[in-house]
Design an enzyme around this catalytic site. Sequence first.
Site, PDB file in Angstrom:
ATOM      1  N   LYS A  86       0.854  -1.201   0.000  1.00 50.95           N
ATOM      2  CA  LYS A  86       0.000   0.000   0.000  1.00 50.95           C
ATOM      3  C   LYS A  86       0.884   1.244   0.000  1.00 50.95           C
ATOM      4  CE  LYS A  86      -3.226   2.356   3.145  1.00 50.95           C
ATOM      5  NZ  LYS A  86      -3.945   2.293   4.431  1.00 50.95           N
ATOM      6  N   VAL A 193     -14.106 -16.446  29.447  1.00 53.23           N
ATOM      7  CA  VAL A 193     -13.998 -15.821  30.773  1.00 53.23           C
ATOM      8  C   VAL A 193     -15.407 -15.529  31.263  1.00 53.23           C
ATOM      9  CG1 VAL A 193     -13.203 -13.765  32.022  1.00 53.23           C
ATOM     10  CG2 VAL A 193     -11.755 -14.786  30.251  1.00 53.23           C
TER      11      VAL A 193
HETATM   12  C1  LIG Z   1     -15.521  -2.185  10.027  1.00 51.53           C
HETATM   13  C2  LIG Z   1     -14.124  -2.217  10.569  1.00 51.53           C
HETATM   14  C3  LIG Z   1     -13.045  -2.115   9.702  1.00 51.53           C
HETATM   15  C4  LIG Z   1     -11.740  -2.085  10.208  1.00 51.53           C
HETATM   16  N1  LIG Z   1     -10.688  -1.912   9.348  1.00 51.53           N
HETATM   17  C5  LIG Z   1      -9.446  -1.724   9.866  1.00 51.53           C
HETATM   18  C6  LIG Z   1      -8.332  -1.455   9.022  1.00 51.53           C
HETATM   19  O1  LIG Z   1      -8.444  -1.426   7.791  1.00 51.53           O
HETATM   20  N2  LIG Z   1      -7.132  -1.261   9.600  1.00 51.53           N
HETATM   21  C7  LIG Z   1      -6.948  -1.304  10.954  1.00 51.53           C
HETATM   22  O2  LIG Z   1      -5.841  -1.062  11.441  1.00 51.53           O
HETATM   23  N3  LIG Z   1      -7.974  -1.620  11.763  1.00 51.53           N
HETATM   24  C8  LIG Z   1      -9.212  -1.822  11.264  1.00 51.53           C
HETATM   25  N4  LIG Z   1     -10.242  -2.122  12.098  1.00 51.53           N
HETATM   26  C9  LIG Z   1      -9.968  -2.355  13.515  1.00 51.53           C
HETATM   27  C10 LIG Z   1      -9.415  -3.753  13.709  1.00 51.53           C
HETATM   28  O3  LIG Z   1     -10.316  -4.711  13.200  1.00 51.53           O
HETATM   29  C11 LIG Z   1      -9.205  -4.017  15.187  1.00 51.53           C
HETATM   30  O4  LIG Z   1      -8.501  -2.948  15.763  1.00 51.53           O
HETATM   31  C12 LIG Z   1      -8.377  -5.249  15.369  1.00 51.53           C
HETATM   32  O5  LIG Z   1      -8.926  -6.320  14.688  1.00 51.53           O
HETATM   33  C13 LIG Z   1      -8.236  -5.587  16.820  1.00 51.53           C
HETATM   34  O6  LIG Z   1      -9.381  -6.186  17.323  1.00 51.53           O
HETATM   35  P1  LIG Z   1      -9.308  -6.784  18.766  1.00 51.53           P
HETATM   36  O7  LIG Z   1      -8.289  -7.859  18.783  1.00 51.53           O
HETATM   37  O8  LIG Z   1      -9.184  -5.668  19.727  1.00 51.53           O
HETATM   38  O9  LIG Z   1     -10.780  -7.399  19.016  1.00 51.53           O
HETATM   39  P2  LIG Z   1     -11.475  -8.749  18.485  1.00 51.53           P
HETATM   40  O10 LIG Z   1     -11.034  -9.145  17.133  1.00 51.53           O
HETATM   41  O11 LIG Z   1     -12.944  -8.519  18.702  1.00 51.53           O
HETATM   42  O12 LIG Z   1     -10.971  -9.864  19.482  1.00 51.53           O
HETATM   43  C14 LIG Z   1     -11.500 -10.017  20.773  1.00 51.53           C
HETATM   44  C15 LIG Z   1     -11.001 -11.312  21.363  1.00 51.53           C
HETATM   45  O13 LIG Z   1     -11.472 -11.415  22.697  1.00 51.53           O
HETATM   46  C16 LIG Z   1     -12.018 -12.690  22.902  1.00 51.53           C
HETATM   47  N5  LIG Z   1     -13.032 -12.614  23.942  1.00 51.53           N
HETATM   48  C17 LIG Z   1     -14.046 -11.724  24.068  1.00 51.53           C
HETATM   49  N6  LIG Z   1     -14.785 -12.010  25.162  1.00 51.53           N
HETATM   50  C18 LIG Z   1     -14.207 -13.083  25.724  1.00 51.53           C
HETATM   51  C19 LIG Z   1     -14.504 -13.876  26.851  1.00 51.53           C
HETATM   52  N7  LIG Z   1     -15.560 -13.636  27.650  1.00 51.53           N
HETATM   53  N8  LIG Z   1     -13.706 -14.921  27.138  1.00 51.53           N
HETATM   54  C20 LIG Z   1     -12.626 -15.225  26.374  1.00 51.53           C
HETATM   55  N9  LIG Z   1     -12.306 -14.512  25.273  1.00 51.53           N
HETATM   56  C21 LIG Z   1     -13.090 -13.470  24.963  1.00 51.53           C
HETATM   57  C22 LIG Z   1     -12.584 -13.099  21.547  1.00 51.53           C
HETATM   58  O14 LIG Z   1     -12.750 -14.467  21.433  1.00 51.53           O
HETATM   59  C23 LIG Z   1     -11.471 -12.561  20.646  1.00 51.53           C
HETATM   60  O15 LIG Z   1     -10.432 -13.518  20.590  1.00 51.53           O
HETATM   61  C24 LIG Z   1     -11.536  -2.195  11.599  1.00 51.53           C
HETATM   62  C25 LIG Z   1     -12.618  -2.359  12.458  1.00 51.53           C
HETATM   63  C26 LIG Z   1     -13.911  -2.354  11.960  1.00 51.53           C
HETATM   64  C27 LIG Z   1     -15.072  -2.497  12.914  1.00 51.53           C
END
Ligand SMILES: Cc1cc2nc3c(=O)[nH]c(=O)nc-3n(C[C@H](O)[C@H](O)[C@H](O)COP(=O)(O)OP(=O)(O)OC[C@H]3O[C@@H](n4cnc5c(N)ncnc54)[C@H](O)[C@@H]3O)c2cc1C
Length: 511
Positions: A86, A193
């Site tokens: 990119k 959790v």
């Molecule tokens: C529409 C959209 C487009 C995006 N595009 C981009 C992009 O182009 N570039 C970019 O940098 N970012 C982008 N993002 C942001 C990016 O997707 C997130 O910042 C990134 O994926 C990190 O997500 P996360 O790991 O915080 O959460 P998640 O992927 O939601 O992971 C959460 C984790 O917690 C676990 N969990 C939750 N509750 C429990 C529980 N009770 N017990 C055990 N485990 C649990 C789940 O199983 C999972 O493993 C985008 C977001 C959205 C919404």
Amino acid sequence: MPESRLTTNDQLRRIAIIGGGTAGWMAAAALSRILGQETVAITLVESEEIGTIGVGEATIPPIQAFNNLLGIDEDEFVRETKGTFKLGIEFLDWWRLGHRYFHPFGVYGIDFGPVPFEGLWHRLRLEGGAEPLDRYSICATAAAAGRFMRPQTGGNTPLSHIGYAYHFDAGLYAGFLRRQAEAAGVSRREGRVVEVCLDGEQGLIEAVRLADDSRIEADLFIDCSGFRGLLIAEALGAGFEDWGQWLPNDRAVAVPSANVGPPTPFTRSSARAAGWQWRIPLQHRTGNGYVYSSRHVSDDEAAATLLSHLDGEALAEPRLLRFQTGRRAAFWVKNCVALGLASGFMEPLESTSIHLVQAGIARLLEMLPTRRFEPADIRRYNRLMTAEFESIRDFLILHFHATERDDTAYWRELGAMSVPEALQERMRIYAATGRIFREADDLFTKTSWLAVMEGQGLRAQSYDPLASAMPLDEARARLARIATATAAAVPHMPTHADFIVRNCAAAVASP
Ligand SMILES: Cc1cc2nc3c(=O)[nH]c(=O)nc-3n(C[C@H](O)[C@H](O)[C@H](O)COP(=O)(O)OP(=O)(O)OC[C@H]3O[C@@H](n4cnc5c(N)ncnc54)[C@H](O)[C@@H]3O)c2cc1C
């Protein structure tokens, strides 16, 4: 009273990361690499039943530093994640319908000692002799020609100014990091959790309890549990600062489509009636999504709009995602640090979320606590992360606010809204003098601000007085040389598709 001396007893011994999305595995890979397993045991808990958000496919250049920290081989990384390169973002219909601009990585031209490039450019724009900004950027020019290569080191050539990031498959990226982290000794626990246990005395998190009744104890907890913030918000009560008044998009509908033609070395962002649509080329498919305001368009209409604007055939049913824009009131509370969606979220217009995870990890390492959890460290972390979130927020707001679009209620409201004071100030300074000042910790460079300010139709009435220090003819000649050298350099670059085939083609290019 002098503080009692730190003993080895105070050092962190166990870290628990709750969540195995991109944020959780980034944290696990980085902490295990830096801290090793000799002194600190790292456990990651995730629940397959709950799953991950599974989007997040475009990045910005600082991710290279993260990969270097992990010792990742770039070709292997791009191959394994079926990624592409990119050079920036193409914005369609943002200022006006039918208008295009490009936000490139890298730089525009070069500064001449204390005389900034943009000062000279504004001067020539007003007094004659300026070319469109893209012609001074190797990234913008190469992107338009569909070409890519890594920057050449050394030599006075525009090819040394190539800045780049990646597009990748979010699921494959998390898997790639998981392999790195597990190889470095992180232990993974599958399970949900169901309870966060606090100690009665100080309110620190003592353990999390899983559905099978097992307990995972740790000194430091990293909340990577996604939007709900299982630890930081639900257990420790960190509030949420809502930024919906400036960034009203609260939903996205996403769908992969079949590739048509070679992959572009840029993300495309097309403004729509109530939001905008992303297009992210990967080796095996194209990622698409419409990010929109649910006050202005229904989910069905958004999905229909998305499906009617795909290059190739849709490869799955559209998937709806809901989100809230804003940040946690505190990112670090007691012995818990939130990363990723648990820490807050700003829509993906400039691909900043994965970067914020990286920034949080870097700062956590910089202020790695002992088990005493010094309040001054925590305050500093929260202050720096707040500044980082706010400067990104303001950069995003600029795209929506500085527009002449008034064809829908959505754009009329955004054009008329009152924006944060810091952004008003930046826009005032730019309008008066064309100057762009970067605050110490600002993520976006002056190239980024210049690209978007100009692209969104802001026009400086004057220019930096330092630009007058150079005779006008000399300024014209210097900028002309940059544009000529940039145009001449691009044919030396391979096409993006060729570069991938030669260096990092995925073994099986299936969806
Ligand atoms: C529409 C959209 C487009 C995006 N595009 C981009 C992009 O182009 N570039 C970019 O940098 N970012 C982008 N993002 C942001 C990016 O997707 C997130 O910042 C990134 O994926 C990190 O997500 P996360 O790991 O915080 O959460 P998640 O992927 O939601 O992971 C959460 C984790 O917690 C676990 N969990 C939750 N509750 C429990 C529980 N009770 N017990 C055990 N485990 C649990 C789940 O199983 C999972 O493993 C985008 C977001 C959205 C919404």
